[in-house]
Motif scaffolding. Sequence first.
Motif, short mmCIF file in Angstrom:
data_model
loop_
_atom_site.label_atom_id
_atom_site.label_comp_id
_atom_site.label_asym_id
_atom_site.label_seq_id
_atom_site.Cartn_x
_atom_site.Cartn_y
_atom_site.Cartn_z
N GLN A 136 -12.12 -16.52 -31.08
CA GLN A 136 -10.95 -15.70 -31.43
C GLN A 136 -11.39 -14.61 -32.40
O GLN A 136 -11.95 -14.89 -33.45
CB GLN A 136 -9.88 -16.56 -32.11
CG GLN A 136 -9.32 -17.66 -31.23
CD GLN A 136 -8.36 -18.54 -31.98
OE1 GLN A 136 -7.35 -18.08 -32.51
NE2 GLN A 136 -8.65 -19.82 -32.05
N MET A 137 -11.18 -13.37 -31.99
CA MET A 137 -11.59 -12.23 -32.79
C MET A 137 -10.36 -11.42 -33.19
O MET A 137 -9.53 -11.09 -32.35
CB MET A 137 -12.58 -11.35 -32.02
CG MET A 137 -13.88 -12.06 -31.68
SD MET A 137 -14.95 -11.12 -30.54
CE MET A 137 -15.21 -9.62 -31.46
N GLU A 138 -10.28 -11.13 -34.48
CA GLU A 138 -9.21 -10.28 -35.01
C GLU A 138 -9.87 -9.08 -35.69
O GLU A 138 -10.65 -9.25 -36.62
CB GLU A 138 -8.34 -11.04 -36.01
CG GLU A 138 -7.50 -12.14 -35.40
CD GLU A 138 -6.29 -11.62 -34.64
OE1 GLU A 138 -5.93 -10.44 -34.84
OE2 GLU A 138 -5.72 -12.40 -33.86
N PHE A 139 -9.54 -7.90 -35.19
CA PHE A 139 -10.11 -6.68 -35.78
C PHE A 139 -9.01 -5.66 -36.04
O PHE A 139 -8.11 -5.48 -35.21
CB PHE A 139 -11.14 -6.04 -34.85
CG PHE A 139 -11.48 -4.63 -35.25
CD1 PHE A 139 -12.37 -4.38 -36.29
CD2 PHE A 139 -10.88 -3.54 -34.63
CE1 PHE A 139 -12.65 -3.09 -36.70
CE2 PHE A 139 -11.16 -2.24 -35.03
CZ PHE A 139 -12.05 -2.01 -36.07
N GLY A 140 -9.11 -4.97 -37.16
CA GLY A 140 -8.23 -3.83 -37.37
C GLY A 140 -7.68 -3.73 -38.76
O GLY A 140 -7.95 -4.56 -39.64
N ILE A 187 -8.30 2.92 -28.66
CA ILE A 187 -9.02 1.79 -29.25
C ILE A 187 -9.74 0.97 -28.19
O ILE A 187 -10.76 0.34 -28.47
CB ILE A 187 -8.06 0.91 -30.09
CG1 ILE A 187 -8.85 0.08 -31.10
CG2 ILE A 187 -7.16 0.05 -29.19
CD1 ILE A 187 -8.00 -0.56 -32.18
N ILE A 188 -9.25 0.97 -26.95
CA ILE A 188 -9.95 0.24 -25.88
C ILE A 188 -11.30 0.89 -25.60
O ILE A 188 -12.34 0.21 -25.53
CB ILE A 188 -9.08 0.16 -24.61
CG1 ILE A 188 -7.84 -0.69 -24.87
CG2 ILE A 188 -9.87 -0.41 -23.43
CD1 ILE A 188 -6.84 -0.72 -23.73
N ALA A 206 -3.16 8.15 -26.59
CA ALA A 206 -4.10 7.05 -26.40
C ALA A 206 -3.58 5.79 -27.08
O ALA A 206 -2.75 5.85 -27.99
CB ALA A 206 -5.48 7.43 -26.95
N ASP A 207 -4.08 4.65 -26.65
CA ASP A 207 -3.69 3.36 -27.20
C ASP A 207 -4.23 3.19 -28.63
O ASP A 207 -5.35 3.59 -28.94
CB ASP A 207 -4.23 2.24 -26.30
CG ASP A 207 -5.67 2.48 -25.86
OD1 ASP A 207 -5.86 3.37 -25.01
OD2 ASP A 207 -6.59 1.84 -26.39
N ASP A 208 -3.41 2.57 -29.48
CA ASP A 208 -3.86 2.27 -30.84
C ASP A 208 -3.95 0.76 -31.09
O ASP A 208 -4.25 0.32 -32.21
CB ASP A 208 -2.95 2.93 -31.88
CG ASP A 208 -1.47 2.58 -31.71
OD1 ASP A 208 -1.17 1.54 -31.10
OD2 ASP A 208 -0.63 3.36 -32.19
N SER A 244 -7.39 -6.06 -31.14
CA SER A 244 -7.93 -4.87 -31.80
C SER A 244 -6.76 -3.96 -32.13
O SER A 244 -5.97 -3.64 -31.25
CB SER A 244 -8.90 -4.13 -30.87
OG SER A 244 -9.83 -5.01 -30.26
N SER A 245 -6.65 -3.53 -33.38
CA SER A 245 -5.47 -2.75 -33.74
C SER A 245 -5.74 -1.84 -34.92
O SER A 245 -6.38 -2.23 -35.90
CB SER A 245 -4.30 -3.68 -34.08
OG SER A 245 -3.16 -2.93 -34.46
#
Length: 396
Positions: free
Chosen positions: A167-171, A197-198, A242-244, A262-263
């Motif tokens: 489990q990865m949490e980034f941002g 972000i993708i 674009a996606d954030d 990712s956020s």
Amino acid sequence: MAVKNIGIIMNGVTGRMGTNQHLVRSIVAIREQGGVELANGDVIMPDPILVGRNKDKLQLLAEKHNISRWSTDLDECLADPHNVIYFDSQTTVRRADAIRKAIEAGKHIYCEKPTATSLEESIELAKLAYGAGVKNGVVQDKLFLPGLLKLKRLIDSGFFGKILSVQMEFGYWVFEGDWQAGQRPSWNYRKEDGGGIIVDMFAHWRYVLDNLFGNVESVSCLGKTHIPKRVDENGNTYMCTADDAAYATFELEGGIVAQVNSSWTVRVNREDLLTIQVDGTHGSAVAGLRECKIQHRINTPKPVWNPDIENPFAFTEQWQTVPDNQVFDNGFKIQWELFLKHIAAGEPFPWDLLEGAKGTQLAELGLKSWEERRWIEVPELSLEVRKNGEAVNSAR
């Protein structure tokens, strides 16, 4: 002992990442430490020439860091035989054309990722480089973060038993630019400028997952543009195209499931901007950028769900810290040193343009999964080119 001066064209180093990580903390730091020593005692000394479009920024940067060479003429730099390496940290939309020119000029290639704006173009660059016989590499810096090096140490030791999930949490919260300036450039939020972000982060997650846990075999991704309008560096309001944020699940070889959020629209309530939790049959770990904590199965508490009483467990206190056991240098600098040894002495460097293309592939498939709202298989990438009449397969 002989000193080998290697000319390096550094294109795009006036940007934040190019200045701080690649110039100051890598090339300047290597020069200040006296170069990179080879196994035979020789020393590689990087001799950079800073290249960009703004001569004032280039001149100031060069003077500040005691660098004698800078230029706004890339063609002239490529024509100089003293320059044997071309490095690119420009925005993604400018990267591929410059790399093509550098390959045509016979320069070895080292570049940031994504290597291009499409998988087709990324593969093309890899084929051109191998066809021309030039060495090539792509920055994959997170592999050299202290937290991930400790995680790799645990994996190699067999600490986890069978790895089950990641489990990865980034941002973090990037300010909108109205009442506080944003921490990221505005082009990051415009799809037409290579933003999103993708596109940005899946290039990282591909090499992290592939190198630590196993090849990515399939992806399910949902992207979002949570903040529809932002204010740019000049105070102008613009629409975000674009996606954030991206919420993804990856299936890795061996059946490992990786959930990755990712956020740029999240407020941090964890110990680091990136945390990676790995759960296995024998133990678990949580790694950040520098630290790593573990919990073995013999130390695992036995909670029982009961919402009617106060929680009797101090869960975060029941983990042990993995010791450093070594001195950790800057991850960008470490990879620069490895690439310089690859150029000067032929030492191994597995993170080539094909590996970079895998990151672009995963970003494209993530966007496709979001668009079509379904799981997408990730096919294996291979690259075969002809060199001296022999087939060369650089697939890993």
